[in-house]
Design an enzyme around this catalytic site. Sequence first.
Site, PDB file in Angstrom:
ATOM      1  N   ARG A  24       8.125  18.267  -3.161  1.00  0.00           N
ATOM      2  CA  ARG A  24       8.497  18.333  -1.735  1.00  0.00           C
ATOM      3  C   ARG A  24       9.465  19.472  -1.463  1.00  0.00           C
ATOM      4  NH1 ARG A  24       8.888  11.809  -1.074  1.00  0.00           N
ATOM      5  NH2 ARG A  24       6.765  11.551  -0.345  1.00  0.00           N
ATOM      6  N   LYS A  77      -6.083  -2.059  -1.528  1.00  0.00           N
ATOM      7  CA  LYS A  77      -6.145  -3.026  -0.430  1.00  0.00           C
ATOM      8  C   LYS A  77      -6.999  -2.612   0.752  1.00  0.00           C
ATOM      9  CE  LYS A  77      -1.931  -5.515  -0.294  1.00  0.00           C
ATOM     10  NZ  LYS A  77      -0.654  -5.503   0.421  1.00  0.00           N
ATOM     11  N   GLY A 102      -0.702   9.130  -1.549  1.00  0.00           N
ATOM     12  CA  GLY A 102       0.014   9.201  -2.814  1.00  0.00           C
ATOM     13  C   GLY A 102      -0.835   9.163  -4.060  1.00  0.00           C
ATOM     14  N   GLY A 150       1.780   8.375   4.160  1.00  0.00           N
ATOM     15  CA  GLY A 150       1.712   7.515   5.344  1.00  0.00           C
ATOM     16  C   GLY A 150       1.356   8.292   6.593  1.00  0.00           C
TER      17      GLY A 150
HETATM   18  P1  AMP Z   1      -3.458   2.131  -2.674  1.00  0.00           P
HETATM   19  O1  AMP Z   1      -1.965   2.255  -2.754  1.00  0.00           O
HETATM   20  O2  AMP Z   1      -3.944   1.016  -1.821  1.00  0.00           O
HETATM   21  O3  AMP Z   1      -4.151   3.446  -2.390  1.00  0.00           O
HETATM   22  O4  AMP Z   1      -3.920   1.687  -4.131  1.00  0.00           O
HETATM   23  C1  AMP Z   1      -3.720   2.445  -5.273  1.00  0.00           C
HETATM   24  C2  AMP Z   1      -3.727   1.526  -6.450  1.00  0.00           C
HETATM   25  O5  AMP Z   1      -4.961   0.823  -6.482  1.00  0.00           O
HETATM   26  C3  AMP Z   1      -3.626   2.213  -7.787  1.00  0.00           C
HETATM   27  O6  AMP Z   1      -2.401   1.867  -8.369  1.00  0.00           O
HETATM   28  C4  AMP Z   1      -4.791   1.663  -8.588  1.00  0.00           C
HETATM   29  O7  AMP Z   1      -4.441   1.283  -9.900  1.00  0.00           O
HETATM   30  C5  AMP Z   1      -5.193   0.449  -7.800  1.00  0.00           C
HETATM   31  N1  AMP Z   1      -6.603   0.095  -8.011  1.00  0.00           N
HETATM   32  C6  AMP Z   1      -7.664   0.893  -7.890  1.00  0.00           C
HETATM   33  N2  AMP Z   1      -8.798   0.256  -8.207  1.00  0.00           N
HETATM   34  C7  AMP Z   1      -8.460  -1.000  -8.530  1.00  0.00           C
HETATM   35  C8  AMP Z   1      -9.194  -2.140  -8.955  1.00  0.00           C
HETATM   36  N3  AMP Z   1     -10.522  -2.101  -9.106  1.00  0.00           N
HETATM   37  N4  AMP Z   1      -8.508  -3.283  -9.201  1.00  0.00           N
HETATM   38  C9  AMP Z   1      -7.169  -3.316  -9.062  1.00  0.00           C
HETATM   39  N5  AMP Z   1      -6.410  -2.272  -8.661  1.00  0.00           N
HETATM   40  C10 AMP Z   1      -7.055  -1.123  -8.400  1.00  0.00           C
END
Ligand code: AMP
Length: 399
Positions: free
Chosen positions: A35, A200, A356, A379
Site C-alpha cells: 500500500r 461465503k 484480498g 471492500g
Molecule cells: P472470501 O474471503 O469469502 O473471498 O473467502 C476466501 C477464503 O475462502 C479463503 O481463505 C479460502 O481458503 C476459502 N475457501 C475457498 N474455497 C473453499 C472451500 N471449498 N471450502 C472452504 N473454504 C474455502
Amino acid sequence: MSKFSAYDFKDQKALVRVDFNVPLNKQFEITDDTRMRAAIPTIQKIRADGGMVILMSHLGRPKGGPEEKFSLKPLIKHLGELLGGVSVLFADDCIGKQAYSLAGNMKPGDVLLLENLRFYSQEEQGDESFAKKLAALADVYVNDAFGTAHRAHASTAVIAKFFPVEKRMFGLLMEGEVKSAERVLHKSEKPFTAIIGGAKVSDKILIIENLLKKANDIIIGGGMAYTFIKAQGGKIGNSLCEEDRLDIARDLLKRAAEMGVNIHLPSDSVIADKFDADAQVSTAPSNAIPDGWLGLDIGENARSEFRNVIMQSKTILWNGPMGVFEMEKFQIGTKAVAEAVAEATEKGAYSLVGGGDSVAAVNQFGFADKVSYVSTGGGAMLEYFEGKILPGIAAVSAF
Ligand code: AMP
C-alpha cells in the site's frame, strides 16, 4: 491528460489521503508495504513539480483515541527510503498546533506524515468540523486511497467540499483503480466473464446480482459453489453450505437463466476427509460428494471447463479463490484459473483481479504482472461492482 497529471503543484501544499493501513508485526516492522509503494508515484509527481506533500492515513482500528500500537511512526523511515532518501517530517497529532506549524514551515519537496486519523472518532463519523481542520493544512486535496473509498469518513469524502473544484482530485493510484473498474463494469468488451469464488455466498450475493446485468458468463468456485449445488438438489457431503441462502442461490440461478447469463459451477471437486493440509484426498462429482467428505477445490473437469470459458473472454473480472489455496493440496484450481486469466490477457483480454484473497493468490503464484490490473481495494472494489456509489469517489467527482 488527467486532472492530477495536468495540475502544476509548484509551491502548493497538497493534502494527500493515502491508505497506509499496512500490516505490522509485534516489533512494529512492516510485513507488507504494497500500500505504501502504491502511493509513491503520486507523492513523487507533487514533489517533482516543486510542491509539498502532507500525507494522512488511518492504521488499524483504534478506539477513538491515541494508542501506541496504531501509531504511524514506524512508517517514517521506510517511507523516506521508498522516496529515495527523503527525511520525512512527522506530526504527533493530525490536527492542532504542531501539525499547523510543521505544515506552515514546509519547503518545496518536503513530505509531512500526520499521525493516525482514527485517533479522532470524528474521522469515522465523517465530522465536518474535523474535516475542516484537516483541510486548513493545505491548498489542494488529493484522494489516493481507493481502499477506503467506500467509507464516508471525514478524510475520504467530507473534506473535499472545503477545497474549490479545481483543487480537489484523485491521485494516480485512485485514477488507475477507477479507470480499470469503469472499463470492466461500464465499457466491457464482450464476452465478459466474472469469476467469483471464496468462502461465503452471503458476501457475494449483491455482486452476483449486479453482474447478472453486465456479464455473459459467471464462473462460481470456492466454498460458496456448494450452496448453489445443493440448491440444485446435489449431494455435497460436509462441504461448506449456507442453509439460509439456498433460496437466494436458487433464485439467482433462475434469474440468470431468464437473462441469458451462463452460470458455471464446478462439475467436479477435489474432496478431503477433513479440513486439513494433511487430509486424505480424492475427487468426486460436485453433486455426489460422500458424507463425511468436503469439497476443498475445483476438480480436473471443472478446471478445463472454466479454462475454456476464460480463454474465450474479452473482459475478465476475478474476485475470490477457487479453493482453499492456502493449503498446497487444494490450490491447483486457483492456480489453473490464474494461469488461464494470464493467457487470455496475453491473447488480448482485459483482466481485473481484486479482493484480498484473489490478489494474494495471483501474487503467490507469480501472475500479478500477467493480468491487466490488480486492485488494491478489497471492500471498495466489491462495493463498486455491487453497483454502489463510493463516497470517496463521489465527493471528488462532484462539481
Ligand atoms: P472470501 O474471503 O469469502 O473471498 O473467502 C476466501 C477464503 O475462502 C479463503 O481463505 C479460502 O481458503 C476459502 N475457501 C475457498 N474455497 C473453499 C472451500 N471449498 N471450502 C472452504 N473454504 C474455502
